[in-house]
Design a protein around this motif. Structure first.
Motif, PDB file in Angstrom:
ATOM      1  N   VAL A 177      40.039  48.576  18.744  1.00 31.10           N
ATOM      2  CA  VAL A 177      39.331  49.318  17.807  1.00 31.10           C
ATOM      3  C   VAL A 177      40.507  50.598  17.565  1.00 31.10           C
ATOM      4  O   VAL A 177      40.812  50.983  16.495  1.00 31.10           O
ATOM      5  N   ALA A 178      40.799  51.233  18.568  1.00 30.57           N
ATOM      6  CA  ALA A 178      41.643  52.423  18.513  1.00 30.57           C
ATOM      7  C   ALA A 178      43.221  52.073  17.847  1.00 30.57           C
ATOM      8  O   ALA A 178      43.587  52.555  16.808  1.00 30.57           O
ATOM      9  N   TRP A 236      47.067  51.786  13.221  1.00 27.54           N
ATOM     10  CA  TRP A 236      48.048  51.032  12.425  1.00 27.54           C
ATOM     11  C   TRP A 236      47.319  50.377  11.155  1.00 27.54           C
ATOM     12  O   TRP A 236      48.335  50.066  10.561  1.00 27.54           O
ATOM     13  N   ARG A 237      46.360  50.518  10.859  1.00 27.88           N
ATOM     14  CA  ARG A 237      45.943  50.181   9.661  1.00 27.88           C
ATOM     15  C   ARG A 237      45.887  51.514   8.744  1.00 27.88           C
ATOM     16  O   ARG A 237      45.106  52.363   9.251  1.00 27.88           O
ATOM     17  N   PRO A 238      46.161  51.392   7.548  1.00 24.51           N
ATOM     18  CA  PRO A 238      46.113  52.741   6.685  1.00 24.51           C
ATOM     19  C   PRO A 238      44.449  52.791   6.489  1.00 24.51           C
ATOM     20  O   PRO A 238      43.754  51.939   6.272  1.00 24.51           O
ATOM     21  N   HIS A 239      44.338  54.127   6.167  1.00 22.71           N
ATOM     22  CA  HIS A 239      42.937  54.511   5.792  1.00 22.71           C
ATOM     23  C   HIS A 239      42.813  54.021   4.167  1.00 22.71           C
ATOM     24  O   HIS A 239      43.783  53.925   3.472  1.00 22.71           O
ATOM     25  N   ARG A 279      44.183  58.873   3.448  1.00 27.94           N
ATOM     26  CA  ARG A 279      44.254  60.205   3.782  1.00 27.94           C
ATOM     27  C   ARG A 279      44.631  60.574   5.371  1.00 27.94           C
ATOM     28  O   ARG A 279      44.638  61.612   5.856  1.00 27.94           O
ATOM     29  N   ARG A 280      44.811  59.237   6.021  1.00 27.07           N
ATOM     30  CA  ARG A 280      44.924  59.427   7.555  1.00 27.07           C
ATOM     31  C   ARG A 280      46.198  60.148   7.910  1.00 27.07           C
ATOM     32  O   ARG A 280      47.358  59.546   7.393  1.00 27.07           O
ATOM     33  N   SER A 281      46.391  61.126   8.532  1.00 25.94           N
ATOM     34  CA  SER A 281      47.603  61.752   8.811  1.00 25.94           C
ATOM     35  C   SER A 281      48.431  61.251  10.092  1.00 25.94           C
ATOM     36  O   SER A 281      47.805  60.281  10.744  1.00 25.94           O
ATOM     37  N   TYR A 319      45.057  57.964  17.868  1.00 24.28           N
ATOM     38  CA  TYR A 319      44.608  56.763  18.138  1.00 24.28           C
ATOM     39  C   TYR A 319      45.503  55.869  18.954  1.00 24.28           C
ATOM     40  O   TYR A 319      45.068  55.007  19.741  1.00 24.28           O
ATOM     41  N   ALA A 320      46.743  55.856  18.629  1.00 23.92           N
ATOM     42  CA  ALA A 320      47.449  54.991  19.209  1.00 23.92           C
ATOM     43  C   ALA A 320      47.662  55.322  20.747  1.00 23.92           C
ATOM     44  O   ALA A 320      47.826  54.584  21.679  1.00 23.92           O
ATOM     45  N   ALA A 321      47.654  56.870  21.234  1.00 24.55           N
ATOM     46  CA  ALA A 321      47.718  57.228  22.354  1.00 24.55           C
ATOM     47  C   ALA A 321      46.581  56.754  23.141  1.00 24.55           C
ATOM     48  O   ALA A 321      46.447  56.407  24.396  1.00 24.55           O
ATOM     49  N   VAL A 322      45.128  56.596  22.713  1.00 26.34           N
ATOM     50  CA  VAL A 322      44.206  56.247  23.173  1.00 26.34           C
ATOM     51  C   VAL A 322      43.987  54.696  23.323  1.00 26.34           C
ATOM     52  O   VAL A 322      43.793  54.334  24.607  1.00 26.34           O
ATOM     53  N   ALA A 323      44.525  53.993  22.662  1.00 18.48           N
ATOM     54  CA  ALA A 323      44.826  52.532  22.762  1.00 18.48           C
ATOM     55  C   ALA A 323      45.982  52.345  23.751  1.00 18.48           C
ATOM     56  O   ALA A 323      45.508  51.221  24.756  1.00 18.48           O
ATOM     57  N   ILE A 324      46.863  52.903  23.813  1.00 21.84           N
ATOM     58  CA  ILE A 324      48.008  52.658  24.930  1.00 21.84           C
ATOM     59  C   ILE A 324      47.508  53.298  26.263  1.00 21.84           C
ATOM     60  O   ILE A 324      47.685  52.583  27.350  1.00 21.84           O
ATOM     61  N   GLY A 325      46.655  54.322  26.202  1.00 24.31           N
ATOM     62  CA  GLY A 325      46.391  55.032  27.606  1.00 24.31           C
ATOM     63  C   GLY A 325      45.205  54.216  28.064  1.00 24.31           C
ATOM     64  O   GLY A 325      45.408  53.811  29.383  1.00 24.31           O
ATOM     65  N   ILE A 326      44.172  53.700  27.308  1.00 29.89           N
ATOM     66  CA  ILE A 326      43.103  52.664  28.153  1.00 29.89           C
ATOM     67  C   ILE A 326      43.869  51.454  28.654  1.00 29.89           C
ATOM     68  O   ILE A 326      43.441  51.086  29.786  1.00 29.89           O
ATOM     69  N   LEU A 327      44.613  50.733  27.760  1.00 30.80           N
ATOM     70  CA  LEU A 327      45.408  49.720  28.270  1.00 30.80           C
ATOM     71  C   LEU A 327      46.071  49.838  29.565  1.00 30.80           C
ATOM     72  O   LEU A 327      46.123  49.238  30.611  1.00 30.80           O
ATOM     73  N   LEU A 328      47.099  50.671  29.448  1.00 28.09           N
ATOM     74  CA  LEU A 328      47.868  51.149  30.744  1.00 28.09           C
ATOM     75  C   LEU A 328      47.058  51.747  31.833  1.00 28.09           C
ATOM     76  O   LEU A 328      47.500  51.438  32.822  1.00 28.09           O
ATOM     77  N   THR A 329      45.756  52.331  31.658  1.00 30.39           N
ATOM     78  CA  THR A 329      44.880  52.823  32.826  1.00 30.39           C
ATOM     79  C   THR A 329      44.447  51.256  33.422  1.00 30.39           C
ATOM     80  O   THR A 329      44.398  51.329  34.712  1.00 30.39           O
ATOM     81  N   LEU A 330      44.115  50.274  32.622  1.00 31.86           N
ATOM     82  CA  LEU A 330      43.552  49.012  33.244  1.00 31.86           C
ATOM     83  C   LEU A 330      44.754  48.546  34.014  1.00 31.86           C
ATOM     84  O   LEU A 330      44.399  47.761  35.027  1.00 31.86           O
TER      85      LEU A 330
END
Length: 276
Positions: free
Chosen positions: A192-193, A198-201, A205-207, A214-225
């Protein structure tokens, strides 16, 4: 000047805040138990200690909040499935090392198995009832679609498969179901993150900064696992380092960051929805 909001918008905000609050609740309860001197091998092991009721209740609240968020997007479908997995994590405990587990090293102790069966059966029944209700509601309000049907189908199949696993091989189910549900839950949150990154708002308006978070969250969770798995395979946990506890704490923190950031981003959405 008072900002006018609709009832739907306020409800949407409160659900998101409740989700964040439930996450903090679990973290604080486990933190207090650790500060009191408890030696927890994982956050999930809190099920057996003083933080147990908050652990189960907090995850239940998280599951309900995920289901309550509006939308018919891919993100919402993933979160609906994640909600069901959150219930599994809450009501099917992780194994623990205890003398009663002989001849195996770890197990779900016999004195809590009746509770697991009761809670698990109740949760599975409500999930299946909820699936039927979701079909009826979708037909009545005209929101039925292929995506809704697929989401409901996946949830029903997961629930039936879990019940079948528990009936056919209860020892295997009790020994592995919690970990399977927990890992899959965090993988779905990472997905979801990643979609948010990667999907435009819809409004454009997404900066770039938000997308990086969001990318850091996605990568961080997967790397942690991945690091948890590598650590278990290489014996880091056996060396005395609380690998799973630290890993779960980091993943939970990323989960919280995602919802705080997305809640702030979507706070003033005039038509609250998860769809991006």
């Amino acid at each position: 000047m008072r900002v006018r909001t609709t009832s739907t918008q306020r409800t949407y905000r409160y659900v998101r805040l409740a989700l964040i609050g439930a996450t903090v609740l679990v973290g604080v309860a486990v933190g207090i138990e650790l500060a009191a001197g408890a030696s927890l091998p994982s956050i999930s092991a809190a099920y057996y200690g003083p933080a147990g009721p908050v652990f189960v209740g907090g995850l239940s609240a998280i599951a309900l909040a995920l289901l309550a968020l509006s939308g018919r997007s891919l993100e919402q479908a993933l979160l609906d499935v994640a909600a069901v997995l959150a219930l599994a994590v809450a009501y099917i405990p992780t194994t623990v090392a205890a003398s009663v587990c002989e001849p195996v090293l770890r197990c779900v102790p016999p004195d809590v198995r009746a509770t697991v069966v009761n809670n698990g059966a109740a949760a599975a029944s409500v999930i299946l009832l909820g699936a039927v209700t979701a079909v009826i509601v979708a037909l009545v309000q005209g929101t039925a679609s292929r995506g809704v049907a697929v989401t409901i189908g996946v949830i029903v199949m997961l629930t039936v498969a879990g019940v079948g696993w528990a009936v056919v091989s209860p020892e295997s189910f009790l020994g592995r179901a919690h970990e399977v549900a927990a890992v899959t839950f965090f993988v779905l949150i990472a997905a979801v993150a990643a979609i948010a990154a990667w999907r435009p708002h819809a409004t454009g308006r997404r900066s770039v900064r938000l997308r990086r978070v969001y990318a850091a969250v996605a990568i961080g969770i997967l790397l942690t696992l991945v690091l948890i798995v590598v650590g278990l395979l290489t014996g880091v946990a056996r060396a005395g380092f609380p690998l799973v506890l630290v890993g779960e704490s980091v993943a939970l923190a990323f989960f919280g960051v995602f919802w705080v950031v997305q809640t702030a981003e979507l706070w003033n959405e005039p038509d609250p929805r998860l769809r991006e």
